[in-house]
Scaffold this active site. Sequence first.
Site, short mmCIF file in Angstrom:
data_model
loop_
_atom_site.label_atom_id
_atom_site.label_comp_id
_atom_site.label_asym_id
_atom_site.label_seq_id
_atom_site.Cartn_x
_atom_site.Cartn_y
_atom_site.Cartn_z
N SER A 1 1.84 -9.73 -0.96
CA SER A 1 1.46 -8.32 -0.82
C SER A 1 1.79 -7.71 0.54
O SER A 1 1.98 -6.50 0.64
CB SER A 1 -0.03 -8.15 -1.10
N LYS B 1 0.81 -1.23 0.00
CA LYS B 1 0.00 0.00 0.00
C LYS B 1 0.85 1.28 0.00
O LYS B 1 0.45 2.29 -0.57
CB LYS B 1 -0.95 0.02 1.20
N GLU C 1 -10.96 7.11 4.32
CA GLU C 1 -11.57 6.25 5.32
C GLU C 1 -10.68 5.02 5.46
O GLU C 1 -9.83 4.76 4.60
CB GLU C 1 -12.97 5.79 4.88
C1 LIG Z 1 -5.07 -3.97 1.53
C2 LIG Z 1 -4.35 -5.23 1.28
C3 LIG Z 1 -4.69 -6.09 0.21
C4 LIG Z 1 -5.89 -5.87 -0.68
O1 LIG Z 1 -5.86 -4.74 -1.48
P1 LIG Z 1 -5.64 -4.79 -3.06
O2 LIG Z 1 -6.01 -3.42 -3.49
O3 LIG Z 1 -6.52 -5.84 -3.63
O4 LIG Z 1 -4.21 -5.11 -3.28
C5 LIG Z 1 -3.92 -7.22 -0.01
N1 LIG Z 1 -2.86 -7.52 0.77
C6 LIG Z 1 -2.50 -6.73 1.81
C7 LIG Z 1 -1.33 -7.12 2.63
C8 LIG Z 1 -3.23 -5.56 2.10
O5 LIG Z 1 -2.86 -4.79 3.14
#
Ligand SMILES: *Cc1c(COP(=O)(O)O)cnc(C)c1O
Length: 398
Positions: free
Chosen positions: A381, A94, A116
């Site tokens: 992610s 993010k 938000e």
């Molecule tokens: C917020 C988040 C996601 C989901 O958001 P996407 O916009 O689909 O990438 C996935 N993995 C993590 C670790 C997150 O914090």
Amino acid sequence: MTKEITNTPNKEGYFGEYGGQILPPELKPVFDEIAEQYQKIKNDPDFIKEYNELLKNYVGRPSPLYYAKNLTKKIGGAKIFLKREDLNHTGAHKINHTLGEALLAKKMGKTKLLAETGAGQHGVALATAAAIVGINCEIHMGAIDIAKQMPNVMKIKMLGAKVIEVNDGGKSLKEAVDSAFKSFLKDPENIFFGIGSVVGPHPYPMIVRDFQSIIGKEVKGQIEERDIKPDYLMACVGGGSNAIGLFNDFLDTDVKMIGVEPAGRSFKDGDHAATLTLGRPGEIHGMFTYLLQDNEGNPLPVHSIASGLDYPGIGPVHADLKDKGRVEYVTINDKEALDAFLELTKTEGIIPALESSHAVAYAIKLAKKLDNNKTIIINLSGRGDKDIDYVIDILNLK
Ligand SMILES: *Cc1c(COP(=O)(O)O)cnc(C)c1O
């Protein structure tokens, strides 16, 4: 593959049939102005230099592309690689786009970032970006979420952002969205809305995609350098930002791509958030896209073990890629994600976010069926530190 997929959206913000700006007419100029300024600023050498420097020395990019040899050996099929977004500052992908948004807001002369947050992950990432870039930040959060997510609330406050407690209706994410939007409308001249994924009205799905596409760009260089030939790219899909971040620069190749949606507890309404698998086109948050909806077009309640994935909509770019058949979308349920969380932790010493565990779970399933000359790259992610208490709770480990 065709170029037209890569070069979307069009001027009105449509990826194929999806996206656009579904807004009251008086708000259209506000978003058009952001689109126009973005086109200018993104090519400004000062902006590019500042953003790249932050990615390198603040976030710690490039993130490694790691060969998970223990997991690969244990499964005995395709080779599994992890793109380590979990190693970024703040622990997830993010930060790539919140830094971009904060810098963009500052260059546009805005005085405040506003958003938000549900579980608080986006709030922390945006407040962090606001702190380093030097801009005010206001985060709207439902009272129930505030009570559940105290560590993130405390982080946001310590980072210098203001937390607005929302006590309307269900006191959760939906009410926080409404409250944030209302607050934004009071002063759209000076406030920049920091959207948390590739969703919302144009130009946000494009802007967030552009900032996240650093993930796939780095992977391209890393596989070239090490002579790796990926057969599959894989990522979990909430709003879709980390997935398109990995996929974007590979859309015009013949690499297969798979987005993994949360099947939650079951496929009953309210038990999952498998938007592309079970939803149908409709309107949500200023865009036309796939949506889990009732007969009147209202968003359905959603659930996932991973709070970052429980969104009833999806970024319009994914709706288009699904219809065009360029990306395959599959599901993994809560139990499978939890098993993958434990498996990666044990075999590789890497604790993945429960969101990312969905992609890991599907990769494990697929790798078993593939030859050992095949290669899968998973976008990891985020890291799972934020999920430890929750996992301890559901497994009764105390
Ligand atoms: C917020 C988040 C996601 C989901 O958001 P996407 O916009 O689909 O990438 C996935 N993995 C993590 C670790 C997150 O914090």
